[in-house]
Design an enzyme around this catalytic site. Structure first.
Site, PDB file in Angstrom:
ATOM      1  N   SER A   1       0.840  -1.195   0.000  1.00  0.00           N
ATOM      2  CA  SER A   1       0.000   0.000   0.000  1.00  0.00           C
ATOM      3  C   SER A   1       0.877   1.247   0.000  1.00  0.00           C
ATOM      4  O   SER A   1       1.986   1.236   0.543  1.00  0.00           O
ATOM      5  CB  SER A   1      -0.911  -0.007   1.235  1.00  0.00           C
ATOM      6  OG  SER A   1      -1.823   1.068   1.214  1.00  0.00           O
ATOM      7  N   ASP A   2       0.378   2.311  -0.633  1.00  0.00           N
ATOM      8  CA  ASP A   2       1.118   3.575  -0.637  1.00  0.00           C
ATOM      9  C   ASP A   2       0.112   4.721  -0.718  1.00  0.00           C
ATOM     10  O   ASP A   2      -0.957   4.576  -1.325  1.00  0.00           O
ATOM     11  CB  ASP A   2       2.075   3.644  -1.826  1.00  0.00           C
ATOM     12  CG  ASP A   2       3.099   4.749  -1.667  1.00  0.00           C
ATOM     13  OD1 ASP A   2       4.116   4.513  -0.984  1.00  0.00           O
ATOM     14  OD2 ASP A   2       2.884   5.856  -2.191  1.00  0.00           O
ATOM     15  N   THR A   3       0.452   5.848  -0.108  1.00  0.00           N
ATOM     16  CA  THR A   3      -0.474   6.972  -0.030  1.00  0.00           C
ATOM     17  C   THR A   3       0.187   8.276  -0.439  1.00  0.00           C
ATOM     18  O   THR A   3       1.334   8.543  -0.069  1.00  0.00           O
ATOM     19  CB  THR A   3      -1.027   7.115   1.408  1.00  0.00           C
ATOM     20  OG1 THR A   3      -1.646   5.894   1.798  1.00  0.00           O
ATOM     21  CG2 THR A   3      -2.067   8.226   1.487  1.00  0.00           C
TER      22      THR A   3
ATOM     23  N   GLY B   1      -2.884   3.730  -3.049  1.00  0.00           N
ATOM     24  CA  GLY B   1      -2.780   2.576  -3.929  1.00  0.00           C
ATOM     25  C   GLY B   1      -2.657   1.314  -3.103  1.00  0.00           C
ATOM     26  O   GLY B   1      -2.074   1.320  -2.020  1.00  0.00           O
TER      27      GLY B   1
END
Length: 199
Positions: free
Chosen positions: A71-73, A108
């Site tokens: 996950s990435d923000t 994501g």
């Protein structure tokens, strides 16, 4: 329903670990072996998805038979990515630029089956609208909360919530881990329904 596969969270973030715990599934935590490159010339929504996939894939040799979640923000404002502020002054300026406007938090996510090579990924968008923020409020806030490590210079899980007039979208996605979409992907793509899984 199939028995439990090894589930891996490709993140050492305490927040993401806490959110995934809500699914009541056993999982292990591992630090991704991936260098994030936020300078790639692609749309922010595509970039966070690309980074999430990279994080998940980076652990494939460590877990040859597992489902790995990456996950990435990023924070997007007027088509540009808002970075983590480099100084208190920059944090105040960033907050004032967001005053009375809306911006997007893009997270994501990627689920990678290291045995079959199957990948499911996507992006969750949450729109945050700020009320008008006075200069003295922004200055007081950055003294109260550590904002230099936070993109957009605020944390709406804590004191930064006083600026949020409206949140449109998924709350968990807005704090870095879209639990609904991840649970749906586990159920629909990897035969791991959190409600009916045989452990």
């Amino acid at each position: 329903m199939a028995s439990m596969r090894t589930l891996v969270l490709a993140s050492t973030s305490p927040r993401r670990k806490s959110i995934l715990t809500n699914l009541d599934l056993p999982f292990v935590v591992a630090s991704p072996k991936y260098h994030e490159d936020n300078s790639l010339q692609i749309l922010p929504a595509d970039l966070v998805q690309h980074l999430a996939v990279g994080k998940a894939r980076s652990l494939m040799t460590d877990f040859p038979d597992a489902i790995i979640i990456g996950s990435d923000t990023l924070v997007e404002f007027k088509g540009k990515i808002l970075p983590k502020p480099r100084s208190i002054k920059e944090a105040v300026d960033m907050l004032l630029s967001l005053s009375g406007t809306s911006h997007s938090i893009l997270t994501g996510f990627a689920l990678f089956d290291t045995k079959s090579g199957q990948v499911d990924s996507g992006t969750q968008k949450t729109v945050i609208t700020f009320r008008e923020i006075k200069l003295e409020e922004a200055q007081a806030y950055v003294k109260r909360e550590d904002v230099l490590g936070v993109a957009g210079a605020y944390d709406h899980e804590h004191l930064g919530a006083v600026f949020v007039e409206n949140l449109n979208g998924d709350f968990y996605g807005s704090v870095g881990f879209p639990l609904y979409k991840i649970a749906e992907s586990l159920k629909n793509n990897f035969e791991m329904d959190p409600l009916f899984l045989d452990r």
